[in-house]
Scaffold this motif. Structure first.
Motif, short mmCIF file in Angstrom:
data_model
loop_
_atom_site.label_atom_id
_atom_site.label_comp_id
_atom_site.label_asym_id
_atom_site.label_seq_id
_atom_site.Cartn_x
_atom_site.Cartn_y
_atom_site.Cartn_z
N UNK A 187 0.80 -1.24 0.00
CA UNK A 187 0.00 0.00 0.00
C UNK A 187 0.83 1.28 0.00
N UNK A 191 1.60 3.98 -2.95
CA UNK A 191 1.28 5.40 -2.82
C UNK A 191 2.48 6.24 -3.19
N UNK A 246 2.99 8.74 -6.38
CA UNK A 246 3.33 10.13 -6.11
C UNK A 246 4.57 10.58 -6.87
N UNK A 291 -0.15 23.01 6.20
CA UNK A 291 -1.00 22.83 5.03
C UNK A 291 -2.16 21.91 5.32
N UNK A 292 -1.89 20.89 6.16
CA UNK A 292 -2.98 20.01 6.57
C UNK A 292 -4.01 20.82 7.34
N UNK A 325 -6.16 22.93 5.02
CA UNK A 325 -7.21 22.16 4.36
C UNK A 325 -8.32 21.81 5.34
N UNK A 351 -7.03 12.23 -3.68
CA UNK A 351 -5.74 12.54 -3.05
C UNK A 351 -4.94 11.26 -2.78
N UNK A 352 -5.66 10.16 -2.53
CA UNK A 352 -4.95 8.90 -2.32
C UNK A 352 -4.32 8.44 -3.63
N UNK A 390 -3.34 10.28 -6.11
CA UNK A 390 -2.22 11.17 -6.40
C UNK A 390 -0.98 10.78 -5.61
N UNK A 391 -1.17 10.04 -4.52
CA UNK A 391 -0.01 9.56 -3.78
C UNK A 391 0.06 10.04 -2.34
N UNK A 392 -1.01 10.67 -1.84
CA UNK A 392 -1.02 11.10 -0.44
C UNK A 392 -0.97 9.88 0.45
N UNK A 393 -0.03 9.89 1.41
CA UNK A 393 0.11 8.74 2.31
C UNK A 393 -1.09 8.65 3.25
N UNK A 394 -1.47 7.41 3.62
CA UNK A 394 -2.61 7.22 4.54
C UNK A 394 -2.48 8.07 5.82
N UNK A 411 -1.22 10.96 6.25
CA UNK A 411 -1.58 12.37 6.02
C UNK A 411 -3.08 12.52 5.94
N UNK A 437 -5.40 14.78 8.37
CA UNK A 437 -6.27 15.81 7.82
C UNK A 437 -7.64 15.79 8.52
N UNK A 444 -8.47 6.99 5.76
CA UNK A 444 -7.09 6.73 5.36
C UNK A 444 -6.91 5.33 4.79
N UNK A 445 -7.83 4.42 5.13
CA UNK A 445 -7.69 3.04 4.65
C UNK A 445 -8.46 2.80 3.35
N UNK A 446 -9.09 3.82 2.81
CA UNK A 446 -9.92 3.60 1.62
C UNK A 446 -9.08 3.21 0.41
#
Ligand SMILES: Nc1ncnc2c1ncn2[C@@H]1O[C@H](COP(=O)(O)OP(=O)(O)O)[C@@H](O)[C@H]1O
Ligand SMILES: [Mg+2]
Lengths: 245, 412
Positions: A87, A91, A95, B3-4, B7, B312-313, B315-319, B321, B325, B401-403
């Protein structure tokens, strides 16, 4: 002869798919969405997967985009074997290597145009301030959205949104950009403009673009076209080249 | 992090009405708790203060066994001179002690030459008594705020019932422990306002007069009331004093002294404990309100934003983060509510003090309550609310975050 072999070995493809299959489990039965699909995509190409609804375009792009795993076969994206990423690794692979453009634009509604493009640099890649600003402005300029940079997504048109999305996808300098039906929600004129934008970005940044569509009218914009039908690759056309059946 | 936070705050502002409603719920909860704690706490402190500062003292020392039969005011269970002197020596040395007052308590007859009735009396050294229970003087509603030899302070009920006035001459008659009866004339120096609680309807005479009435050759003491410099030291000092006195035993090897804090001497202690218990349950209710309302909003927030989360997931946003948020969103919501509650609650408490709430307690009427709240309590409540907000957001945030990005992106 020896030289040609060496060239083939060292050639880094953007995507190499070898007999990739994907099954979806739907209750008792498994639906085969992709059946032993094989292809190679070279860097900086402008490729489209074309086929009717349900032919497996989204499934394929999700696999290339490391959002899902093939059931069978081998898949290398940007030189990395993506089958074994977990996972977190997936990610960060996404990214760092892949830009996404979505059918519904998917901009973050609470962020301005500028901040939407900034998002992956800030939240995914941790690029420092000065460098960040330079890159965002370059992108805004390239997609012609610099005057709109302080607007929120709900204040701009669909075509403009998709141009922002293109900028967001490219700002991280990805190896390839994936766009699943990027023009499906746009009128024809705007659709062509968005594809023009994409092509311009490809020329400028030498990024591989892979998009899917079921719209025959815009297919012509692609330089390489793969035809999908019922989860199988049934043809490849190279623009200005020959057609393989 | 900044930034978090940006948002998170913008997302809160995106649903202004809902944010406002939830924050208001938290705010109202905080206001209620602050008001309750402030008013009940002040009521409690005031009553405890009344109890300790006008009658009991902070703690008392008796001869072992006296307390069990205190209602009879047993003269044969007084502390003897030697025992008292020992205690006096200790109390004079202890730095925590502000003042202490030895008392002789006894029951007798009170006569105006026309009528006679019963009375309970305390023989005290005026200075020591006034220092140990400083509010006693404020209870003197008629007459001088002093007590000299040959004078008596009588409770207002007695004064009214017997039609006695300041300056009148009365007689106190008492039986001593050997059974002999003696009487003595007193001038009424003042009338005491009666208060609720043990000893609230006692009269006062000078210690030496008490000795004379009871024909004591040597000083004896029924109880020693003690006032501490710091009321907060009560239990620590009580334990210390017990330790210091535990060495003193009689011939049978039983301890001589018994140390009791006001809590043991006054039935009001149970009321005070009830008030504390109620404050505790009200705090629990606040926690429940915050937990449910924040969790409810955060579950909705996650549900409404599934596609955004997918984006956002993808795009690569880590769980981690994504989790932060949403947790930040809950945190800010709770903080907003808590701060507003602190502010409004504080203002209401100020206004209440300006207006002045009065209430009656037993026979005392028109007591003015000064509602106060310790900054520590405000801080604690705010921290609890904020902490619970975070806890309430954790589950929805974790879910977000787990989606799976593809599932989330496909969601309509
Ligand atoms: N999550 C899924 N579960 C079950 N079947 C799916 C799922 N996603 C897609 N399919 C099926 O896989 C096939 C290919 O779908 P898709 O890749 O979405 O096609 P396209 O994008 O070309 O319309 C379709 O038959 C579709 O019903
Ligand atoms: Mg599709």
């Amino acid at each position: 002869m020896g030289l040609v072999v060496a060239e083939n070995i060292t050639k880094v493809y953007s995507v190499v798919a070898t007999k990739v299959s994907k099954d979806y489990q739907s209750g008792e039965i498994a639906i085969r969405a992709l059946n032993e699909v094989s292809f190679e995509i070279e860097p900086a190409s402008f490729v489209s997967f074309v086929g009717p609804s349900g032919s497996g375009k989204t499934t394929l792009l999700n696999l290339i985009g490391c959002l899902d795993k093939p059931t069978k076969g081998k898949l290398k994206v940007a030189g990395t074997d993506v089958l074994h990423l977990d996972r977190k690794q997936s990610a960060s692979f996404r990214g760092n290597n892949i830009g996404f453009i979505f059918q519904d634009f998917n901009l973050i509604p609470v962020l301005t145009v500028y901040e939407n493009i900034e998002y992956p640099l800030l939240m995914v890649q941790n690029i420092p301030g000065g460098e960040r600003k330079k890159r965002i402005l370059t992108m805004l300029d390239a997609v012609g959205m610099i005057d709109q940079k302080d607007k929120y997504p709900d204040q701009i048109s669909g075509g403009q949104k998709q141009r922002v999305a293109i900028a967001r996808a490219l700002v991280t300098n990805p190896k390839l950009v994936l766009a699943d039906e990027p023009t499906a929600n746009l009128d024809h004129k705007t659709a062509f403009l968005v594809l023009e934008s994409m092509k311009k970005m490809r020329n400028e940044f030498q990024t591989t673009f892979i998009f899917s569509t079921h719209d025959q009218k815009i297919v012509g914009e692609a330089e390489i076209i793969y035809n999908l039908e019922d989860g199988e690759l049934v043809g490849k056309q190279v623009k200005g080249g020959k057609t393989n059946a | 992090m900044r930034n978090l936070s940006k948002i998170a705050i913008r997302n809160l502002l995106r649903y202004k009405r809902r944010t406002l409603l939830t924050a208001s719920l938290v705010t109202i909860g905080v206001i209620f708790v602050l008001l309750f704690i402030s008013i009940s706490g002040s009521f409690k402190n005031m009553m405890v203060g009344q109890m300790t500062d006008s009658m009991l003292g902070h703690l008392e020392v008796h001869r072992k066994g006296y307390l069990a039969s205190i209602d009879n005011l047993p003269l044969n269970l007084n502390l003897k001179l030697q025992a008292y002197q020992k205690l006096e020596g200790i109390l004079k040395k202890e730095p925590e002690v502000e003042a202490f007052s030895p008392r002789i308590k006894f029951g007798g007859m009170f006569s105006t030459f026309v009528e006679t009735t019963n009375v309970r009396l305390n023989g005290v050294y005026t200075d020591a008594e006034f220092k140990t229970v400083p509010l006693l003087t404020s209870r003197i509603i008629k007459g001088a705020k002093t007590l000299n030899k040959g004078e008596i302070l009588i409770p207002d009920l007695l004064a009214a019932g017997m039609k006695v006035n300041v300056g009148d001459t009365v007689v106190v008659i008492a039986t001593n422990k050997d059974g002999s009866i003696n009487g003595k004339q007193f001038k009424v120096a003042g009338v005491l306002e009666s208060i609720t609680g043990p000893g609230g309807r006692d009269g006062y005479i000078h210690f030496e007069d008490a000795m004379a009435v009871l024909r004591m050759e040597e000083m004896e003491v029924s109880e020693v009331a003690i006032r501490l410099k710091d009321f907060g030291q009560l239990h620590a000092f009580s334990d210390k004093l017990e330790r210091l006195l535990s060495g003193e035993v009689n011939k049978q090897g039983k301890p001589i002294y018994e140390v009791s804090t006001w809590e043991k001497l006054s039935p009001f202690y149970n009321v005070a404990r009830m008030i504390d218990a109620m404050a505790f349950f009200i705090k629990l209710m606040l926690i429940a309100v915050v937990l449910v309302s924040i969790m409810n909003v955060m579950i909705m927030a996650v549900y409404e934003r599934i596609r955004e989360i997918g984006t956002i997931a993808a795009i690569g946003t880590r769980p981690g983060k994504i989790l932060s948020m949403f947790v930040l969103e809950g945190l800010f919501l709770g903080t907003m509510g808590a701060l507003a509650g602190d502010l409004i609650g504080g203002v209401i408490i100020l206004i209440l003090n300006r207006v002045g709430i009065t209430f009656d307690f037993g026979r005392q009427t028109g007591l003015v309550l000064s509602a106060t709240i310790a900054p520590f309590d405000v801080l604690m409540i705010s921290i609890i609310v904020i902490f619970i907000s975070v806890v309430a957001s954790l589950q929805p945030a974790f879910k977000a975050s787990r989606m799976e990005p593809i599932k989330a992106l496909r969601h309509v």
